[in-house]
Scaffold this motif. Structure first.
Motif, short mmCIF file in Angstrom:
data_model
loop_
_atom_site.label_atom_id
_atom_site.label_comp_id
_atom_site.label_asym_id
_atom_site.label_seq_id
_atom_site.Cartn_x
_atom_site.Cartn_y
_atom_site.Cartn_z
N VAL A 24 -9.30 -3.83 3.68
CA VAL A 24 -10.40 -4.48 4.32
C VAL A 24 -9.79 -6.03 4.40
CG1 VAL A 24 -12.82 -5.56 3.89
CG2 VAL A 24 -12.30 -3.10 3.42
N LYS A 25 -9.18 -6.40 3.49
CA LYS A 25 -8.65 -7.94 3.49
C LYS A 25 -7.18 -8.11 3.96
CE LYS A 25 -11.77 -8.82 -0.15
NZ LYS A 25 -12.18 -9.06 -1.48
N GLY A 26 -6.54 -7.01 4.08
CA GLY A 26 -4.93 -7.04 4.28
C GLY A 26 -4.16 -7.51 3.18
N ASN A 27 -4.62 -7.37 1.88
CA ASN A 27 -3.97 -7.91 0.95
C ASN A 27 -2.91 -7.08 0.50
OD1 ASN A 27 -3.07 -8.71 -1.74
ND2 ASN A 27 -5.20 -9.12 -2.42
N LYS A 28 -1.60 -7.40 0.96
CA LYS A 28 -0.29 -6.78 0.92
C LYS A 28 -0.03 -6.35 -0.67
CE LYS A 28 1.93 -8.35 4.72
NZ LYS A 28 3.07 -9.17 5.46
N ALA A 29 -0.15 -7.31 -1.60
CA ALA A 29 -0.07 -7.08 -3.06
C ALA A 29 -1.03 -6.09 -3.67
CB ALA A 29 -0.24 -8.40 -3.97
N ALA A 30 -2.17 -5.70 -3.07
CA ALA A 30 -2.94 -4.94 -3.47
C ALA A 30 -2.57 -3.47 -2.94
CB ALA A 30 -4.49 -5.04 -2.85
N GLY A 31 -1.96 -3.59 -1.77
CA GLY A 31 -1.31 -2.15 -1.38
C GLY A 31 -0.19 -1.80 -2.32
N THR A 32 0.49 -2.49 -2.72
CA THR A 32 1.57 -2.35 -3.73
C THR A 32 1.11 -1.65 -4.87
OG1 THR A 32 3.02 -3.99 -2.92
CG2 THR A 32 3.72 -3.31 -5.15
N ARG A 33 -0.12 -2.37 -5.45
CA ARG A 33 -0.82 -1.96 -6.81
C ARG A 33 -1.32 -0.57 -6.33
NH1 ARG A 33 -2.28 -7.34 -6.65
NH2 ARG A 33 -4.38 -6.68 -5.94
N ALA A 34 -1.85 -0.25 -5.38
CA ALA A 34 -2.66 0.91 -5.07
C ALA A 34 -1.52 2.08 -4.90
CB ALA A 34 -3.20 0.90 -3.51
N ARG A 35 -0.29 1.78 -4.21
CA ARG A 35 0.42 2.83 -4.37
C ARG A 35 1.18 3.31 -5.55
NH1 ARG A 35 1.84 -0.40 0.07
NH2 ARG A 35 3.60 -1.46 -1.01
N LYS A 36 1.42 2.39 -6.30
CA LYS A 36 1.84 2.70 -7.78
C LYS A 36 0.59 3.27 -8.55
CE LYS A 36 3.28 0.04 -12.19
NZ LYS A 36 3.64 -1.28 -12.60
N ALA A 37 -0.58 3.03 -8.25
CA ALA A 37 -1.67 3.78 -8.83
C ALA A 37 -1.59 5.05 -8.43
CB ALA A 37 -3.19 3.07 -8.74
N ALA A 38 -1.48 5.60 -7.14
CA ALA A 38 -1.31 6.73 -6.62
C ALA A 38 -0.30 7.62 -7.32
CB ALA A 38 -1.13 6.69 -5.19
N LEU A 39 0.84 6.89 -7.57
CA LEU A 39 2.00 7.54 -8.28
C LEU A 39 1.54 7.99 -9.75
CD1 LEU A 39 5.36 5.79 -7.11
CD2 LEU A 39 4.36 8.05 -6.41
N GLU A 40 1.01 7.31 -10.26
CA GLU A 40 0.57 7.67 -11.52
C GLU A 40 -0.66 8.50 -11.67
OE1 GLU A 40 0.38 7.39 -15.67
OE2 GLU A 40 1.69 6.49 -14.32
N ILE A 41 -1.52 8.45 -10.80
CA ILE A 41 -2.58 9.58 -10.35
C ILE A 41 -1.89 11.14 -10.29
CG2 ILE A 41 -4.33 10.68 -9.06
CD1 ILE A 41 -5.15 7.62 -8.64
N THR A 42 -0.66 11.06 -9.63
CA THR A 42 -0.04 12.26 -9.31
C THR A 42 0.47 12.92 -10.53
OG1 THR A 42 0.55 11.44 -6.97
CG2 THR A 42 1.77 13.40 -7.85
N LYS A 43 1.08 12.00 -11.39
CA LYS A 43 1.73 12.44 -12.54
C LYS A 43 0.52 12.95 -13.47
CE LYS A 43 5.40 9.08 -12.36
NZ LYS A 43 5.91 7.75 -12.93
N LEU A 44 -0.58 12.19 -13.63
CA LEU A 44 -1.75 12.52 -14.41
C LEU A 44 -2.29 13.86 -14.19
CD1 LEU A 44 -3.51 9.21 -14.91
CD2 LEU A 44 -2.28 10.47 -16.51
N MET A 45 -2.15 14.10 -12.93
CA MET A 45 -3.13 15.32 -12.28
C MET A 45 -1.96 16.65 -12.49
SD MET A 45 -5.77 15.00 -10.94
CE MET A 45 -6.78 14.64 -9.41
N LYS A 46 -0.80 16.51 -12.42
CA LYS A 46 0.30 17.52 -12.93
C LYS A 46 -0.26 17.89 -14.33
CE LYS A 46 3.70 16.64 -9.55
NZ LYS A 46 4.98 16.13 -9.25
#
Length: 58
Positions: A24-46
């Motif tokens: 929505v806002k084009g916040n690049k730092a938020a994108g980095t945090r979202a990608r990091k969270a996505a990796l953590e979610i992948t590990k937790l799902m396993k």
């Protein structure tokens, strides 16, 4: 397993918040945090899958 589920929910909420900020806002730092969270979610799902299979065996 309940603790793992709660951790997955918390990580997903963080991911959703940061992903929305990026989209929505084009916040690049938020994108980095979202990608990091996505990796953590992948590990937790396993981990959840492993725990779920073990629980089903009992």
């Amino acid at each position: 397993m309940e603790k793992l589920f709660a951790n997955i929910q918390a990580q997903f909420e963080a991911f959703a918040k940061d992903a929305e900020a990026q989209i929505v806002k084009g916040n690049k730092a938020a994108g980095t945090r979202a990608r990091k969270a996505a990796l953590e979610i992948t590990k937790l799902m396993k981990d959840f899958r492993k725990a779920s299979v073990e629980a089903a065996k009992k």
